[in-house]
Design a protein around this motif. Structure first.
Motif, PDB file in Angstrom:
ATOM      1  N   VAL A 340     -79.916 -16.376 -42.487  1.00  0.00           N
ATOM      2  CA  VAL A 340     -81.157 -15.630 -42.655  1.00  0.00           C
ATOM      3  C   VAL A 340     -81.013 -14.717 -43.868  1.00  0.00           C
ATOM      4  CG1 VAL A 340     -82.776 -14.009 -41.589  1.00  0.00           C
ATOM      5  CG2 VAL A 340     -81.491 -15.627 -40.156  1.00  0.00           C
ATOM      6  N   ILE A 341     -82.034 -14.702 -44.714  1.00  0.00           N
ATOM      7  CA  ILE A 341     -82.094 -13.751 -45.823  1.00  0.00           C
ATOM      8  C   ILE A 341     -83.314 -12.873 -45.581  1.00  0.00           C
ATOM      9  CG2 ILE A 341     -82.282 -13.440 -48.312  1.00  0.00           C
ATOM     10  CD1 ILE A 341     -80.941 -16.154 -48.668  1.00  0.00           C
ATOM     11  N   ASP A 342     -83.059 -11.602 -45.337  1.00  0.00           N
ATOM     12  CA  ASP A 342     -84.095 -10.678 -44.883  1.00  0.00           C
ATOM     13  C   ASP A 342     -84.064  -9.423 -45.745  1.00  0.00           C
ATOM     14  OD1 ASP A 342     -86.034  -9.651 -42.870  1.00  0.00           O
ATOM     15  OD2 ASP A 342     -84.415  -8.266 -42.364  1.00  0.00           O
ATOM     16  N   ALA A 343     -85.159  -8.697 -45.778  1.00  0.00           N
ATOM     17  CA  ALA A 343     -85.232  -7.353 -46.362  1.00  0.00           C
ATOM     18  C   ALA A 343     -84.636  -7.342 -47.762  1.00  0.00           C
ATOM     19  CB  ALA A 343     -84.539  -6.364 -45.426  1.00  0.00           C
ATOM     20  N   PHE A 355     -81.815 -23.433 -51.614  1.00  0.00           N
ATOM     21  CA  PHE A 355     -81.271 -23.351 -50.261  1.00  0.00           C
ATOM     22  C   PHE A 355     -81.635 -24.609 -49.479  1.00  0.00           C
ATOM     23  CE2 PHE A 355     -82.485 -19.107 -51.716  1.00  0.00           C
ATOM     24  CZ  PHE A 355     -81.290 -18.424 -51.611  1.00  0.00           C
ATOM     25  N   GLY A 356     -80.977 -24.757 -48.334  1.00  0.00           N
ATOM     26  CA  GLY A 356     -81.337 -25.799 -47.395  1.00  0.00           C
ATOM     27  C   GLY A 356     -82.372 -25.300 -46.402  1.00  0.00           C
ATOM     28  N   ALA A 357     -82.945 -26.235 -45.642  1.00  0.00           N
ATOM     29  CA  ALA A 357     -84.020 -25.889 -44.709  1.00  0.00           C
ATOM     30  C   ALA A 357     -83.533 -25.067 -43.517  1.00  0.00           C
ATOM     31  CB  ALA A 357     -84.709 -27.155 -44.204  1.00  0.00           C
ATOM     32  N   ASP A 358     -82.210 -24.990 -43.312  1.00  0.00           N
ATOM     33  CA  ASP A 358     -81.678 -24.166 -42.229  1.00  0.00           C
ATOM     34  C   ASP A 358     -81.311 -22.759 -42.691  1.00  0.00           C
ATOM     35  OD1 ASP A 358     -82.000 -26.239 -40.456  1.00  0.00           O
ATOM     36  OD2 ASP A 358     -79.991 -27.039 -40.792  1.00  0.00           O
ATOM     37  N   ILE A 359     -81.668 -22.437 -43.923  1.00  0.00           N
ATOM     38  CA  ILE A 359     -81.656 -21.056 -44.394  1.00  0.00           C
ATOM     39  C   ILE A 359     -83.093 -20.558 -44.269  1.00  0.00           C
ATOM     40  CG2 ILE A 359     -81.138 -19.496 -46.297  1.00  0.00           C
ATOM     41  CD1 ILE A 359     -78.722 -21.117 -45.238  1.00  0.00           C
ATOM     42  N   VAL A 360     -83.289 -19.430 -43.617  1.00  0.00           N
ATOM     43  CA  VAL A 360     -84.636 -18.923 -43.360  1.00  0.00           C
ATOM     44  C   VAL A 360     -84.831 -17.599 -44.093  1.00  0.00           C
ATOM     45  CG1 VAL A 360     -86.329 -18.290 -41.606  1.00  0.00           C
ATOM     46  CG2 VAL A 360     -84.585 -20.010 -41.086  1.00  0.00           C
ATOM     47  N   LEU A 361     -85.848 -17.562 -44.939  1.00  0.00           N
ATOM     48  CA  LEU A 361     -86.262 -16.334 -45.599  1.00  0.00           C
ATOM     49  C   LEU A 361     -87.328 -15.674 -44.733  1.00  0.00           C
ATOM     50  CD1 LEU A 361     -86.708 -17.596 -49.294  1.00  0.00           C
ATOM     51  CD2 LEU A 361     -84.594 -17.075 -48.057  1.00  0.00           C
ATOM     52  N   THR A 362     -87.249 -14.341 -44.567  1.00  0.00           N
ATOM     53  CA  THR A 362     -88.129 -13.673 -43.608  1.00  0.00           C
ATOM     54  C   THR A 362     -88.898 -12.517 -44.255  1.00  0.00           C
ATOM     55  OG1 THR A 362     -86.292 -12.267 -42.895  1.00  0.00           O
ATOM     56  CG2 THR A 362     -86.689 -14.279 -41.630  1.00  0.00           C
ATOM     57  N   PRO A 363     -89.761 -12.791 -45.213  1.00  0.00           N
ATOM     58  CA  PRO A 363     -90.492 -11.700 -45.858  1.00  0.00           C
ATOM     59  C   PRO A 363     -91.726 -11.264 -45.074  1.00  0.00           C
ATOM     60  CG  PRO A 363     -91.123 -13.774 -46.851  1.00  0.00           C
ATOM     61  CD  PRO A 363     -90.050 -14.095 -45.832  1.00  0.00           C
ATOM     62  N   HIS A 364     -92.092  -9.984 -45.204  1.00  0.00           N
ATOM     63  CA  HIS A 364     -93.465  -9.602 -44.883  1.00  0.00           C
ATOM     64  C   HIS A 364     -94.285  -9.832 -46.149  1.00  0.00           C
ATOM     65  CE1 HIS A 364     -92.760  -5.907 -47.107  1.00  0.00           C
ATOM     66  NE2 HIS A 364     -91.870  -5.465 -46.220  1.00  0.00           N
ATOM     67  N   ARG A 365     -95.596  -9.562 -46.096  1.00  0.00           N
ATOM     68  CA  ARG A 365     -96.448  -9.962 -47.217  1.00  0.00           C
ATOM     69  C   ARG A 365     -96.043  -9.289 -48.526  1.00  0.00           C
ATOM     70  NH1 ARG A 365    -100.805 -13.596 -48.688  1.00  0.00           N
ATOM     71  NH2 ARG A 365    -100.588 -13.303 -50.927  1.00  0.00           N
ATOM     72  N   GLY A 366     -95.706  -8.014 -48.504  1.00  0.00           N
ATOM     73  CA  GLY A 366     -95.312  -7.344 -49.732  1.00  0.00           C
ATOM     74  C   GLY A 366     -94.063  -7.958 -50.339  1.00  0.00           C
ATOM     75  N   GLU A 367     -93.066  -8.257 -49.494  1.00  0.00           N
ATOM     76  CA  GLU A 367     -91.837  -8.894 -49.986  1.00  0.00           C
ATOM     77  C   GLU A 367     -92.121 -10.291 -50.504  1.00  0.00           C
ATOM     78  OE1 GLU A 367     -88.704  -6.636 -46.961  1.00  0.00           O
ATOM     79  OE2 GLU A 367     -89.769  -8.446 -46.321  1.00  0.00           O
ATOM     80  N   ALA A 393     -90.450 -23.877 -53.503  1.00  0.00           N
ATOM     81  CA  ALA A 393     -89.722 -23.378 -54.665  1.00  0.00           C
ATOM     82  C   ALA A 393     -88.256 -23.104 -54.375  1.00  0.00           C
ATOM     83  CB  ALA A 393     -90.390 -22.109 -55.185  1.00  0.00           C
ATOM     84  N   THR A 394     -87.934 -22.748 -53.124  1.00  0.00           N
ATOM     85  CA  THR A 394     -86.560 -22.358 -52.790  1.00  0.00           C
ATOM     86  C   THR A 394     -85.813 -23.411 -51.975  1.00  0.00           C
ATOM     87  OG1 THR A 394     -87.251 -21.255 -50.747  1.00  0.00           O
ATOM     88  CG2 THR A 394     -87.228 -19.926 -52.770  1.00  0.00           C
ATOM     89  N   GLY A 395     -86.533 -24.291 -51.288  1.00  0.00           N
ATOM     90  CA  GLY A 395     -85.905 -25.232 -50.364  1.00  0.00           C
ATOM     91  C   GLY A 395     -85.638 -24.637 -49.004  1.00  0.00           C
ATOM     92  N   ALA A 396     -85.793 -23.317 -48.865  1.00  0.00           N
ATOM     93  CA  ALA A 396     -85.550 -22.645 -47.592  1.00  0.00           C
ATOM     94  C   ALA A 396     -86.780 -22.738 -46.699  1.00  0.00           C
ATOM     95  CB  ALA A 396     -85.205 -21.180 -47.833  1.00  0.00           C
ATOM     96  N   THR A 397     -86.577 -22.549 -45.412  1.00  0.00           N
ATOM     97  CA  THR A 397     -87.694 -22.333 -44.500  1.00  0.00           C
ATOM     98  C   THR A 397     -88.141 -20.884 -44.655  1.00  0.00           C
ATOM     99  OG1 THR A 397     -87.011 -24.025 -42.923  1.00  0.00           O
ATOM    100  CG2 THR A 397     -88.335 -22.202 -42.056  1.00  0.00           C
ATOM    101  N   VAL A 398     -89.438 -20.665 -44.736  1.00  0.00           N
ATOM    102  CA  VAL A 398     -89.981 -19.323 -44.959  1.00  0.00           C
ATOM    103  C   VAL A 398     -90.745 -18.881 -43.720  1.00  0.00           C
ATOM    104  CG1 VAL A 398     -91.569 -17.922 -46.329  1.00  0.00           C
ATOM    105  CG2 VAL A 398     -90.096 -19.621 -47.448  1.00  0.00           C
ATOM    106  N   LEU A 399     -90.343 -17.761 -43.155  1.00  0.00           N
ATOM    107  CA  LEU A 399     -91.038 -17.130 -42.032  1.00  0.00           C
ATOM    108  C   LEU A 399     -91.784 -15.931 -42.602  1.00  0.00           C
ATOM    109  CD1 LEU A 399     -89.554 -16.277 -38.528  1.00  0.00           C
ATOM    110  CD2 LEU A 399     -90.978 -14.655 -39.782  1.00  0.00           C
TER     111      LEU A 399
END
Length: 496
Positions: A340-343, A355-367, A393-399
């Motif tokens: 997980v890449i957060d904050a 990144f791979g699809a099992d890396i998850v980016l967790t931004p809120h709208r501003g991020e 763009a990143t290959g990651a899953t985005v939450l």
């Protein structure tokens, strides 16, 4: 699991049935009338007001209203356009219903009709709706909204895009949407999901004609039961999954406590915390089961067995742990391919990272907006489109966090959209708890999109429990402490 389809998918599925003369409108109207009748059991002389627009959506509402008339329901119709569906309008008049033209009715008379109604049917516009309200209808919608009368939307709430979910700011919120043939994607996405109320799907014979891949998916309680990683009799702390947290700093030490609590209460076999000693001291006072690793970098070889890494809660983008963690997760030959890449971790992501699809980016709208700008993407895109663009763009899953959480899989699969949260979760630190929960699920071996959807459900339900279904304020640690109870209610088949 709820599958949502685009307006085009649904029109394409309807076309051969309509060409063959199948009575789709009658099927839809019969089911709609039955559902309205169920809601009207209490009044002795039930009264329904139908807001009927031109075309098929108005026709569905009018035909259902004519059926209700035959059941003893008093029905009035306000026609919002000058071209009602002829056969349905005739059927209503023949059954004893009345139709008034909005253009020839005073606002006082409209308000009087609304005051007499036990329920309003919103049949102004359905599948072809756009997020724009004609000025002549604004007063009518405001009058219904301020009256507090229950609203049932016919197929779609009016003035909501059935594909994207974009909703006009004055769109009429429904307690329930009775939708025909297939759930529209816009009912699951931000905007539409927030005005749709409870969604009830009516089968009119489209299922076999819909595409194999929907546009949007939403997990339900049964899916949580099926996907949740249940330990067996031979489980060990390592087989359950070890999650490492690069989290917390002298400026924001509490972020490590919250992320560790989220991970631990979600069922991690082991939680490691990689942080300065001052941060570890605080973590261990709250969570003595956490294994502390005093460090200013991320070196998993020196840490020990780890299955997922969470990077970023309480850190800046310049922090050595942040940069080292993001580089570890983005390396093509990395031994650790989930995390997980957060904050603050998001601030360290650049256009050079993949990144791979099992890396998850967790931004809120501003991020998400800031990340989009760094990656050369349009930061003004609607939330679902922006999440999908960031994933591509990143290959990651985005939450993408929000009132409706949108998850864009890194492998390009259908969007996920979860609506389990409460506005009380909009408080500092709750995202750190979510990052910890997500890290635990990835460490247990769940694919990125599934882990993100499950974490969103559990986090949202825990927030609802902690706030007594949104009635009371909460703090982030409350959410972590309610995670086991939230999971228990889901697995037992009972909604909090």
């Amino acid at each position: 699991m709820i599958s949502g389809y685009s307006a085009k998918d649904i029109r394409d599925a309807e076309a051969p049935l309509l060409a063959a003369g199948q009575p789709l409108m009658h099927r839809a109207a019969r089911a709609l009338a039955g559902r309205v009748a169920e809601r009207l059991r209490t009044p002795e002389e039930p009264h329904v007001l139908v807001l009927a627009g031109r075309g098929a959506n108005g026709g569905d509402g009018l035909l259902a209203a004519s059926m209700l008339c035959h059941e003893g329901v008093v029905v009035d119709v306000i026609a919002t356009g000058d071209d009602l569906h002829g056969p349905s309008a005739d059927a209503l008049r023949e059954s004893g219903g009345t139709i008034r033209d909005l253009a020839q009715t005073s606002l006082e008379d409209v308000e009087a009709q609304i005051a007499e109604a036990d329920l309003v049917l919103d049949a102004i516009v359905g599948l072809g709706g756009r997020p724009e309200i004609p000025s002549e209808l604004a007063g009518l919608l405001d009058a219904v909204r301020t009256s507090g009368v229950s609203v049932v939307a016919v197929d779609m709430p009016s003035f909501v895009d059935a594909t994207t979910g974009q909703a006009a700011s004055g769109a009429l919120g429904a307690q329930e949407t009775v939708t025909f043939g297939a759930v529209k994607a816009g009912l699951l996405l931000p905007g539409g999901s927030e005005v749709a109320g409870r969604i009830r799907l009516v089968d009119i014979g489209l299922a076999s004609l819909l595409p194999a891949a929907p546009a949007v998916l939403r997990l339900e309680d049964d899916d949580v039961h099926d996907l949740w990683p249940h330990p067996d009799h031979h489980a060990t702390k390592y087989s359950r999954g070890v999650v490492a947290l690069a989290a917390g700093s002298p400026r924001y030490p509490g972020a490590a406590v919250l992320a560790a609590s989220g991970a631990a209460r979600a069922g991690a076999g082991m939680v490691r915390c990689l942080a300065p000693q001052s941060v570890l001291d605080l973590v261990l006072r709250t969570r003595p089961e956490v294994v502390g690793h005093p460090t200013d970098t991320v070196d998993l070889g020196a840490v020990g067995r780890t299955h997922a890494l969470v990077v970023g809660p309480g850190l800046s983008g310049e922090e050595p742990r942040t940069r080292a963690g993001v580089e570890l997760l983005s390396a093509a030959d990395a031994a650790l391919d989930c995390g997980v890449i957060d904050a603050g971790g998001l601030d360290a992501v650049t256009a050079q990272h993949r990144f791979g699809a099992d890396i998850v980016l967790t931004p809120h709208r501003g991020e998400a907006d800031r990340l989009a700008a760094r990656l050369g993407l349009d930061a003004d895109l609607p939330g679902p489109e922006l999440a999908a663009a960031l994933a591509a763009a990143t290959g990651a899953t985005v939450l993408l966090k929000g009132a409706i959480t949108v998850i864009a899989p890194g492998d390009g699969g259908p969007l996920r959209a979860q609506g389990d949260a409460t506005p009380q979760l909009a408080t500092a630190g709750t995202g750190d708890v979510l990052a910890g929960v997500l890290g635990t699920l990835l460490a247990a071996g769940l694919p990125g999109p599934d882990a993100a959807a499950l974490a969103s459900i559990l986090h949202g339900r825990a927030g609802r429990l902690a706030s007594r279904d949104g009635r009371l304020p909460l703090v982030a640690l409350d959410v972590a402490e309610h995670l086991p109870e939230a999971l228990g209610t889901i697995l037992a088949g009972a909604l909090p």
